[in-house]
Design a protein around this motif. Sequence first.
Motif, PDB file in Angstrom:
ATOM      1  N   GLY A  59      40.309  52.660  37.081  1.00  0.00           N
ATOM      2  CA  GLY A  59      40.069  51.229  36.910  1.00  0.00           C
ATOM      3  C   GLY A  59      40.709  50.436  38.032  1.00  0.00           C
ATOM      4  N   PHE A  60      40.031  49.413  38.492  1.00  0.00           N
ATOM      5  CA  PHE A  60      40.545  48.584  39.596  1.00  0.00           C
ATOM      6  C   PHE A  60      40.517  47.148  39.101  1.00  0.00           C
ATOM      7  N   LEU A  61      41.694  46.663  38.714  1.00  0.00           N
ATOM      8  CA  LEU A  61      41.804  45.356  38.083  1.00  0.00           C
ATOM      9  C   LEU A  61      42.316  44.294  39.043  1.00  0.00           C
ATOM     10  N   GLY A  62      41.923  43.085  38.777  1.00  0.00           N
ATOM     11  CA  GLY A  62      42.482  41.976  39.548  1.00  0.00           C
ATOM     12  C   GLY A  62      41.807  40.682  39.147  1.00  0.00           C
ATOM     13  N   PRO A  63      42.500  39.570  39.321  1.00  0.00           N
ATOM     14  CA  PRO A  63      41.859  38.294  38.993  1.00  0.00           C
ATOM     15  C   PRO A  63      40.772  37.955  40.025  1.00  0.00           C
ATOM     16  N   ASN A  64      40.070  36.863  39.786  1.00  0.00           N
ATOM     17  CA  ASN A  64      39.026  36.460  40.732  1.00  0.00           C
ATOM     18  C   ASN A  64      39.633  36.158  42.093  1.00  0.00           C
TER      19      ASN A  64
END
Lengths: 256, 240, 183
Positions: free
Chosen positions: B34-39
């Motif tokens: 998974g590769f998460l991050g805000p906009n």
Amino acid sequence: MFKYILVTELQASLYTWKSTVWFLITSAIFSFTSYLFLTDKELSLLDQTEMLWLISKIIIGTALLIITVDASNTINAEFEKETAESLFLTPLTTKDFVLGKLLASLALWIAIYLISIPYIIVVSAGSHLTFAFVIYVLMLGTMIILGFQMMIFGISFLFRSSKNTLTTSLIILLALVIPATFSSTLKNNSLSHFLSVINPVDNVFSSLDNVLVDYKIAISSNLLYIIPVLIFCLAAFTFMLYSIKLFKRSGIVNKD
Amino acid sequence: MKTAVKTENLTKLYGKTKAVDCLSLEVKNGEFFGFLGPNGAGKTTTIRLLTGIIRPDKGKAMINENLPTNSIEAKLIAGVMPESQGLYEWMTAIEYLLFFAHLYGVHDPIKAAVEKLAIVGLSNEKNKRIGAFSRGMRQRISLARALINEPKILFLDEPTLGLDPKGQEDIQNLLKTLNTEGVTIFYSSHLLNEVAQLCSRIAVIHHGKLIAQGTITQLQEQTGLTNDSLKDIFLKLTGE
Amino acid sequence: MHKINSFIFFVLLLIVCFTSANSILADSSSFSLPPLNINILSKQTLNGIAGDYVTVSAEITNISQKTITNITTYLSMADEETKLPVDLEDWSAEKGLFIGTIDSKQKLPLDWKIHFVKPGKYSLIVIAEINGENQPLTSNITHFTVSPKHNLNPGQVLPVALGMPLFLLIIMMFATYIRRAKS
């Protein structure tokens, strides 16, 4: 691999009515002008060779305009509709992409040329110039169209905007076509003469004049006009390669 | 275990802005990563770097141990579903998949296209123009295109965005099946519960920098939020 | 004596008459014939159809007693319907013909080829200018008619002009039908 791009482009032209409407309009223009030239109007009193020359200019001029509009959009549409990313995620190389697009655009010219042939035959009947007309329009038309396409593709890769590419391309087209329509009396000074020599459109029209009006059909008699057109094609090709190099450096998507 | 994706100090600048800043990560074969991050964190830029769409300004990225990301070999084994839904509106679903099957040099393009349409549940729409597709159908056809070349590594950028819950579940189940079959999945999203549900390991990116990496348990330990959800971990890490 | 006086009077009268006649004859500008005669020969053959190329034949004759040099001859035409002069360049007839020398009583031919470009009724004259003279000389006016050219389908242009767009339209519609049938 470029053949898939070519086939897809041709299908898009056919199924979206994009090119077919242009063909219809082109045919209407040719019908109108050929009928006008041959029927009871002042134009019908021109020498047949003058008439053929005018018609050859109309064929090439119409094709140049349509190709300019098409070529300005064909590459930029991929960026603007965001389909370029999915294309370049495949093993498709830039070379195949450009070649496919170029051939598809050239196919448009070939279609316009084929549409013009019945008109050429009818208008040149009895002049013994039909074959020369057909061959020279094909040869000169293909060279100038190819040159324009490559130039416009180069502009497309630089601007990546169909609107800007189209505006720039139309300005260049006008800058080359308008002086080419001037009579020889307006090209008497050295600057006009120089511009006339380097203008590929002027050279195409002059070569057609040489063939159709002065009956100088041999290629050797027209080399003086063909060579500048070839130089233009070479310059356009070089410019296109340079633009592609810049494009590759900046990436297929140059903004996040 | 072999490395499917590896980056070393990967950096991308847009003017003076570092969209990706010294990103170093590794994804093993068969992982559901998974590769998460805000906009605006740099997720899409990272995926574009990993798939060869853009070139890094510094650092490097490799696919399948040692393949440069912009090489033909890398493109042949990677499938990508980008965030931008660029589709050829005038094509039918089957024409679209056939086109890409040809570009990938798939052995039996017709069979592959029909198969992938069936996998994404669009068999009945194969002769329908993409221009008439709903949002969910567009996501599905985009996923079908990403799968057309039987990829070993699948890059997905917001694959369930805009889908209804049934659509989301269908996609998730499909991805789980693919992962079970050995496909490495690089899953970029800002939908935390989805990432938590699917991914075995997660990386969190913020302002282009990797700020955390590991399983959910490891992330909990890192942040000291032992019993908290991924959402709380994410909020703490990103300071949002 | 009376007879001698009458005879002297008669001789004096003859001298006066002869002298007057001589002086009148000498003043050719008031009462003498023009030295050149210009005659358009193709009066009857000029009528034609728009598009025709015809030759205007004329003849110039030196009717004077002396040789005349440096004569320029040219055409002039007017449209009888619009009452306006015609631009001879459009009709390819703008050239002048120069005669270096024409001897007394000599006749020389003059020819102009003109291209009938517009139907209508016209009048034509030939003008001659002698170098050094103020007054040009003209021929008589010749009238002629150019008929319009009617040909609705020269060289079979109509089948092509109408047929090609129709043919392309059929292809377009066929392609659309095939496409819709597929989907």
